[in-house]
Scaffold this motif. Structure first.
Motif, short mmCIF file in Angstrom:
data_model
loop_
_atom_site.label_atom_id
_atom_site.label_comp_id
_atom_site.label_asym_id
_atom_site.label_seq_id
_atom_site.Cartn_x
_atom_site.Cartn_y
_atom_site.Cartn_z
N THR A 245 0.98 -1.26 0.07
CA THR A 245 0.12 -0.13 0.10
C THR A 245 0.81 1.09 0.17
OG1 THR A 245 -1.72 -1.12 1.25
CG2 THR A 245 -1.88 1.26 1.33
N ASP A 249 -0.94 6.62 1.48
CA ASP A 249 -2.55 5.93 1.93
C ASP A 249 -2.30 5.51 3.43
OD1 ASP A 249 -3.16 6.71 -0.84
OD2 ASP A 249 -3.02 4.71 -1.28
N GLN A 250 -1.18 4.77 3.83
CA GLN A 250 -1.18 4.33 4.95
C GLN A 250 -0.83 5.45 5.91
OE1 GLN A 250 1.59 1.12 5.93
NE2 GLN A 250 2.32 0.89 3.44
#
Length: 376
Positions: A245, A249-250
């Motif tokens: 990911t 986004d994390q």
């Protein structure tokens, strides 16, 4: 690359001083409080636009003056350029190259590179996480001056986001609606995630590059050590998924998850401003477990690794040893001297000339009463 001439006006204790330096080893020797560290601090300031001794610019201006000027002639590949920074506390600093103004002072970044060893280096291994974050970020600016803009943008976004969180908390306590604030917070979340992820990526790569160099340096300066003893690990403020990911986004997802806590505390609890550089000897952290000598060796190893990393770009940084020999025993003095003796330019400050190892005996100035005098 080396500094050939230094000129100071109303900088620290100097109303005015001119010093011819040149390549090789130059030492400034004098009792404490005479201004020898001010000379090398000025050169380091040209490199980073910040001081390794104080956080603000105001102490750099001589008492009674409104501004300070640092000017240095720098030689690279036999070409000479005069770099100048005008320090204006509370206002914008102004920079020039060969007397021509630059649009922004930060355009000086990268034109002079320095690595400073000082007694304060012990904080790199025994101080707060913020000391190690600054170490990483300052080094990244020297490697890539563009990083200074990323760092400044992140700090600006962080400040704005924290201000919003404080307002939202106050509204909640006053039972006022904060829907607009939460909507605005989402915009800052996206920007913080973008900038924060970029900082984290660069720091991660930096630590990977430093690890073998730090291990090699620690082996050289610590008695009986090997290069596997010194361990560097970059630890983010949240657990990464490892599933591919994107980092942005994390980070964004973690901000959403921690939002209730952040609203309660009115602080941003996730991001590179809360990350840590773990420094360990084997499985044990240096802080709290290493001896004083081991801690000093590790701090020296970090600076030596920084020097080697910058040097690998093909341009020797100016090496500054600021009152560091007084902190080392004879063995470590000699080891450090052997490791840096071939640098293009080494600038040393010392209260006692005899503290300087024989390998680093070169041009020497006596600093006393505001005067800088070439010996011999």
């Amino acid at each position: 690359m080396y500094v050939a001439h230094l000129s100071l006006h109303d900088f620290r204790s100097y109303a005015g001083v001119e010093v011819e330096i040149g390549p090789g080893v130059t030492a400034f020797v004098g009792r404490n409080g005479q201004g020898k560290t001010n000379l090398v601090e000025a050169i380091d300031y040209l490199s980073s636009l910040s001081s390794h001794r104080v956080a603000a610019d105001a102490p750099l201006v001589r008492q009674g003056a409104s501004q300070a000027i640092v000017r240095a002639a720098v030689v690279r590949d036999e070409r000479r350029a005069v770099l100048e920074i005008e320090i204006n506390p509370g206002k914008s600093n102004r920079a020039r190259i060969n007397r021509s103004p630059l649009p922004k002072a930060k355009e000086l970044l990268g034109l002079v590179k320095t690595v400073v060893f000082s007694p304060e280096d012990l904080s790199l291994v025994k101080g707060d996480p913020s000391d190690r974050r600054r170490f990483m970020d300052d080094l990244l600016v020297q490697i890539s001056p563009r990083y200074a803009g990323i760092r400044a943008d992140y700090e600006r976004v962080l400040k704005q986001r924290n201000s919003l969180l404080k307002t939202a908390r106050a509204n909640r306590r006053g039972r006022q609606s904060d829907e607009t604030l939460i909507s605005t917070l989402a915009v800052w979340d996206a920007r913080l995630s973008e900038l924060g992820a970029e900082m984290m990526r660069r720091r991660t790569q930096l630590v990977e590059d430093l690890q073998p160099l730090a291990g090699k340096a620690y082996e050289a300066v610590a008695r009986g050590a090997n290069r596997d003893d010194a361990v560097l690990v970059y630890r983010p403020s949240f657990e990464l998924s490892g599933d591919g990911t994107p980092l942005e986004d994390q980070l964004h997802a973690e901000l959403q998850r921690r939002r209730p806590d952040e609203l309660d505390r009115a602080l941003t609890l996730v991001g590179p401003h809360r990350d840590e550089l773990m420094v360990s000897l084997g499985d044990l952290p240096v802080k709290g477990y290493a001896s004083h000598g081991e801690s000093w060796s590790f701090a020296l190893a970090l600076r030596l690794a920084s020097y080697d990393l910058l040097r690998s770009s093909g341009d020797d940084p100016v090496l500054i040893l600021d009152d560091v020999f007084a902190e080392l025993d004879a063995g470590r003095r000699a080891q450090l001297a052997d490791l840096v003796a071939d640098a293009e330019q080494v600038l040393i400050t010392a209260a006692v000339g005899e503290d300087i190892p024989e390998q680093l005996r070169g041009r020497r100035f006596t600093v006393a009463g505001g005067e800088v005098t070439l010996d011999g």
